[in-house]
Design an enzyme around this catalytic site. Structure first.
Site, PDB file in Angstrom:
ATOM      1  N   GLY A 241       0.814  -1.207   0.000  1.00  0.00           N
ATOM      2  CA  GLY A 241       0.000   0.000   0.000  1.00  0.00           C
ATOM      3  C   GLY A 241       0.844   1.251   0.000  1.00  0.00           C
ATOM      4  O   GLY A 241       2.058   1.196   0.213  1.00  0.00           O
ATOM      5  N   PRO A 242       0.226   2.400  -0.220  1.00  0.00           N
ATOM      6  CA  PRO A 242       0.956   3.671  -0.229  1.00  0.00           C
ATOM      7  C   PRO A 242       1.566   3.957   1.138  1.00  0.00           C
ATOM      8  O   PRO A 242       1.159   3.386   2.156  1.00  0.00           O
ATOM      9  CB  PRO A 242      -0.133   4.697  -0.575  1.00  0.00           C
ATOM     10  CG  PRO A 242      -1.254   3.914  -1.161  1.00  0.00           C
ATOM     11  CD  PRO A 242      -1.198   2.574  -0.522  1.00  0.00           C
ATOM     12  N   GLY A 244       2.272   5.488   4.708  1.00  0.00           N
ATOM     13  CA  GLY A 244       1.456   6.115   5.737  1.00  0.00           C
ATOM     14  C   GLY A 244       0.089   5.509   5.937  1.00  0.00           C
ATOM     15  O   GLY A 244      -0.726   6.059   6.677  1.00  0.00           O
ATOM     16  N   THR A 245      -0.201   4.369   5.299  1.00  0.00           N
ATOM     17  CA  THR A 245      -1.545   3.795   5.400  1.00  0.00           C
ATOM     18  C   THR A 245      -1.694   2.828   6.567  1.00  0.00           C
ATOM     19  O   THR A 245      -2.795   2.342   6.821  1.00  0.00           O
ATOM     20  CB  THR A 245      -1.920   3.075   4.096  1.00  0.00           C
ATOM     21  OG1 THR A 245      -0.854   2.188   3.728  1.00  0.00           O
ATOM     22  CG2 THR A 245      -2.136   4.076   2.974  1.00  0.00           C
ATOM     23  N   GLY A 246      -0.619   2.500   7.268  1.00  0.00           N
ATOM     24  CA  GLY A 246      -0.746   1.694   8.479  1.00  0.00           C
ATOM     25  C   GLY A 246      -0.225   0.280   8.368  1.00  0.00           C
ATOM     26  O   GLY A 246      -0.620  -0.589   9.155  1.00  0.00           O
ATOM     27  N   THR A 248       2.943  -0.888   8.888  1.00  0.00           N
ATOM     28  CA  THR A 248       3.780  -1.194  10.050  1.00  0.00           C
ATOM     29  C   THR A 248       2.953  -1.212  11.329  1.00  0.00           C
ATOM     30  O   THR A 248       3.230  -1.991  12.248  1.00  0.00           O
ATOM     31  CB  THR A 248       4.917  -0.164  10.162  1.00  0.00           C
ATOM     32  OG1 THR A 248       5.630  -0.110   8.925  1.00  0.00           O
ATOM     33  CG2 THR A 248       5.882  -0.535  11.272  1.00  0.00           C
ATOM     34  N   GLU A 465      -5.777  33.189 -10.407  1.00  0.00           N
ATOM     35  CA  GLU A 465      -6.577  32.335  -9.522  1.00  0.00           C
ATOM     36  C   GLU A 465      -8.069  32.477  -9.819  1.00  0.00           C
ATOM     37  O   GLU A 465      -8.824  31.504  -9.711  1.00  0.00           O
ATOM     38  CB  GLU A 465      -6.292  32.683  -8.061  1.00  0.00           C
ATOM     39  CG  GLU A 465      -4.849  32.484  -7.626  1.00  0.00           C
ATOM     40  CD  GLU A 465      -4.343  31.082  -7.886  1.00  0.00           C
ATOM     41  OE1 GLU A 465      -5.172  30.137  -7.910  1.00  0.00           O
ATOM     42  OE2 GLU A 465      -3.134  30.914  -8.089  1.00  0.00           O
ATOM     43  N   HIS A 468      -8.890  30.163 -12.631  1.00  0.00           N
ATOM     44  CA  HIS A 468      -9.097  28.786 -12.170  1.00  0.00           C
ATOM     45  C   HIS A 468     -10.492  28.624 -11.572  1.00  0.00           C
ATOM     46  O   HIS A 468     -11.211  27.655 -11.874  1.00  0.00           O
ATOM     47  CB  HIS A 468      -8.056  28.423 -11.104  1.00  0.00           C
ATOM     48  CG  HIS A 468      -6.691  28.167 -11.647  1.00  0.00           C
ATOM     49  ND1 HIS A 468      -6.446  27.312 -12.688  1.00  0.00           N
ATOM     50  CD2 HIS A 468      -5.478  28.649 -11.264  1.00  0.00           C
ATOM     51  CE1 HIS A 468      -5.142  27.274 -12.935  1.00  0.00           C
ATOM     52  NE2 HIS A 468      -4.534  28.085 -12.090  1.00  0.00           N
ATOM     53  N   ASP A 539       0.600  24.206 -13.246  1.00  0.00           N
ATOM     54  CA  ASP A 539      -0.551  23.879 -14.083  1.00  0.00           C
ATOM     55  C   ASP A 539      -0.112  23.109 -15.321  1.00  0.00           C
ATOM     56  O   ASP A 539      -0.721  22.107 -15.701  1.00  0.00           O
ATOM     57  CB  ASP A 539      -1.284  25.157 -14.508  1.00  0.00           C
ATOM     58  CG  ASP A 539      -1.739  25.987 -13.327  1.00  0.00           C
ATOM     59  OD1 ASP A 539      -2.027  25.390 -12.274  1.00  0.00           O
ATOM     60  OD2 ASP A 539      -1.803  27.221 -13.453  1.00  0.00           O
TER      61      ASP A 539
END
Length: 723
Positions: A241-242, A244-246, A248, A465, A468, A539
């Site tokens: 998984g990416p 920081g997803t838990g 460990t 801005e 956008h 951008d």
């Protein structure tokens, strides 16, 4: 309860080395003053007859005599002869050294002894109360031998110290830290009730992954429940998984819950400068695990040693990493038995792992730990909000909705940052605004209100801005706006913040609307000022990556066709297509970007008055929110009529919207672009690994996000302008 005895620290041998070094350095830098004076035999006789000699030491084997004077009469000795002035300067250990020395005549020792006795008798005759002592000895000079041995001894000590340092206390599970234990495993062991104090209750969200991991732990606790049905325990589970997803955290929960020995180490712990050390540590690790079976081995960041073999072979040289991997494969599922040992591993680069490592029999389960959804983010917030002093009735649902695409680590960081902001403002409680400021701080960076910006630059940024905001408001599939600001933050001079939908697939129309919205800033500059600036760097990076992904990865170009050139291994040295195909891809990318740019110019030209009003409001207040856009443009048709648009009744929605503030809406005449409209899109198993930016590290999709991230756009979107 009786106090537990304190563990006494073992004596460190380095203290002895340090003391010896200090003594040697001190003896050289701070020598004792004074030295022995060479005199003749006649000078000695004069001093003896005048009663200044205290003792005479005759060294037989060196034909030398050392004279010790009476220091109580040192002043008289100096007056007697000025050459004895140095004796007065003696200090420290030099006071115990001989004051004078002279060579004895090459005569028999008995003759010289008689001469000394005769001299002593003369001195007694002059002064009956005076007599100097006489002593004879043979001396062995150890200084030369010590000087010869000193250098080899120093080399040996230096070698011992270096070997201890290089071994680095190797053998966390295998004993002492010397050179002979360098091949021992460095795993940290949790056993006999010594867990990590982390349980599955501390792991919020991740229900699917947690269920599979809990099943393995339950098998260890209640094996009969499964073995009665003929089931076997999985040999291994790979957490993917990416960051920081838990992953460990789940392993820590296993260590806390499982009542079996748990070996924890990192993939880099197998890497060492010596050949064969990695394979030796793998063997020692599994040897210890088998001795304590049933047991669990957890290898974090296994891609450090598990990369696919045969690539980048380093000119045919012996690859130590491959040797370590080969040994790991053999231990996990080789000719020998490995019953009772379960392997857990974690990585965020499963695409680079060796196929032999991924097969069943080694890692029977691959558990994907994805980014948390809305409900899971709510659970994670509830865990991290417990230690904080919060205002009453803080809406946790609101916080979860404001953080799409955030990982568990990001949410923990937000909670901590919000507490820091509240403390900085000297508040008694952490409130909703502190959390919003924390999100802005983490995603966009620190505010720089004192940054020097000229009025013309500020006006350019405001219209950029506003461009956008205007295009995103008038496009059906653009992400809903949260706020727009021209306050410099981090590396950006201004930003437009969006809250995109949490979707699993992305259509061609959604990608085109996102590209058009991203190019709205540069289009506004060209319309208002007749020139463009470098502020659209992020951008352009975003739309270029999106366009290349559409053409070469997702097969959304009619001319290129339904072909994907996605390479999960990220090989940059060879392309799987010809030069003609590369030119066609470049032409298609340029065409798509230019079409969306002209489309943005058309939308902004038709709504130029509202664009100007929005930019002026932005210059006035520096930060505007959704309510400001509603006053200028009116409610978005697609927000007002979601049910109708979902049924395809857009024309009825447009008629109802005519009663509100007039705006030239970008009607969906682009639904049938020059590409073939796909009937179904599926989320690819692995997305392309491209260059990341600071905002991507926080799992936040911005103009600097990768093409694949924009296609599964489930994060807070931020249009940035580079400096």
């Amino acid at each position: 309860m009786a106090d537990k005895p304190k563990n006494k620290k073992a004596f460190n041998m380095y203290w002895i080395y340090a003391i010896l070094a200090v003594v040697l350095i001190g003896s050289q830098l701070f020598p004792t003053k004074g030295a022995t004076i060479e005199v003749g035999e006649n000078d000695f006789e004069k001093l003896a007859l005048n009663g200044y000699v205290s003792k005479v030491l005759v060294i037989k084997n060196e034909q030398k005599a050392e004279v010790f004077l009476d220091h109580e009469d040192i002043e008289e000795i100096n007056e007697f002869d000025e050459k004895y002035e140095k004796i007065k300067e003696k200090t420290g250990a030099a006071l115990n050294t001989p004051d004078l020395s002279f060579e004895t005549p090459p005569l028999d020792n008995d003759v010289f002894q008689g001469d000394l006795k005769a001299l002593n008798a003369k001195a007694i005759a002059i002064n009956p109360d005076y007599e100097f002592g006489i002593k004879w000895e043979n001396r062995t000079d150890w200084s030369d031998m010590f000087g010869w041995l000193l250098f080899p001894l120093l080399l040996i000590v230096f070698w011992i110290v270096i070997m201890r340092r290089m071994s680095g206390g190797a053998g966390g599970g295998g004993g002492g830290g010397n050179i002979f234990s360098i091949g021992k495993s460095k795993a940290k062991i949790f056993e006999k009730g010594k867990g990590t104090n982390t349980t599955f209750k501390d792991v919020a969200g991740l229900e699917g992954a947690k269920e599979e991991i809990e099943e393995i732990v339950d098998f260890l606790k209640n094996p009969k429940k499964y073995t009665e049905l003929g089931a076997k325990i999985p040999k291994g589970a790979l957490l993917v998984g990416p960051p920081g997803t838990g992953k460990t955290l789940l392993a820590k929960a296993v260590a806390g819950e499982a009542k079996v020995p748990f070996f924890s180490l990192s993939g880099s712990d197998f890497v060492e400068m010596f050949v064969g050390v990695g394979a030796s540590r793998v063997r020692d690790l599994f040897k210890q695990a088998k001795e304590k079976a049933p047991s669990i081995i957890f290898i974090d960041e296994i891609d450090a040693i598990g990369r696919a073999r045969g690539k980048n072979a380093n000119m045919g040289s012996n690859d130590e990493r491959e040797n370590t991997l080969n040994q790991l494969l053999t231990e996990m599922d080789g000719f020998g038995t490995n019953s009772g040992v379960i392997i857990l591993a974690a990585t965020n680069r499963a695409d680079v792992l060796d196929s032999a490592l991924m097969r069943a029999g080694r890692f029977d389960r691959q558990i994907y730990v994805d980014m948390p959804d809305l409900n899971e983010r709510k659970e994670i917030f509830q865990v991290h909000l417990k230690p904080l002093k919060l205002e009453k009735e803080l809406d946790v649902d609101f916080l979860a909705r404001q953080t799409p695409g955030f990982s568990g680590a990001d949410i923990a960081n937000i909670c901590n940052e919000a507490a820091l902001i509240a403390a900085r403002k000297k508040k008694q409680f952490v409130n909703k605004q502190d959390f919003l400021d924390a999100v802005d701080r983490i995603v966009g960076g620190l505010e720089k209100k004192n940054k020097i910006i000229t009025p013309q630059e500020k006006k350019t940024i405001a219209f950029h801005e506003a461009g956008h905001a205007t295009t995103s408001w008038l496009l059906e599939h653009a992400s809903p706006l949260i706020k727009v600001t021209i306050v410099p933050r981090g590396r950006s001079l201004g930003a437009a913040w969006y809250l995109p939908e949490e979707r699993q697939i992305t259509t061609t129309e959604q990608l085109l609307d996102e590209m058009c919205s991203a190019l709205g800033g540069r289009a506004a500059e060209e319309i208002i000022f007749g020139k463009i600036s470098t502020g659209a760097l992020s951008d352009l990076e975003k739309v270029t990556k999106q366009a290349y992904a559409m053409v070469s990865i997702y097969g959304l170009s009619e001319k290129v066709g339904n072909i994907s050139y996605y390479d999960p291994n990220g090989s940059a040295f060879q392309k799987p297509y010809s030069e003609e195909r590369a030119q066609l891809i470049d032409q298609e990318v340029s065409r798509i970007i230019e079409e969306q740019y002209q489309r943005a110019i058309k939308i902004l030209t038709e709504n130029k008055d509202k664009l100007t009003a929005l930019a002026e409001e932005l210059l006035k207040s520096e930060v505007i929110f959704k309510d400001n856009l509603v006053k200028i443009f009116g409610e978005r048709i697609w927000d007002m009529n979601k049910d109708k648009t979902s049924e395809g009744k857009l024309e009825e929605a447009f008629k109802e919207a005519e009663e509100g503030p007039t705006s030239t809406i970008a009607k969906p005449d682009y639904v049938k672009p020059e590409f073939s409209k796909p009937s179904e899109f599926t989320k690819p198993a692995e997305f392309p690994k491209t260059e990341t930016s600071e905002s991507e590290d926080n799992s936040v999709s911005s103009d600097e996000s990768t093409p694949d991230e924009s296609s599964s756009d489930d994060s807070t979107n931020k249009e940035e302008d580079g400096e």
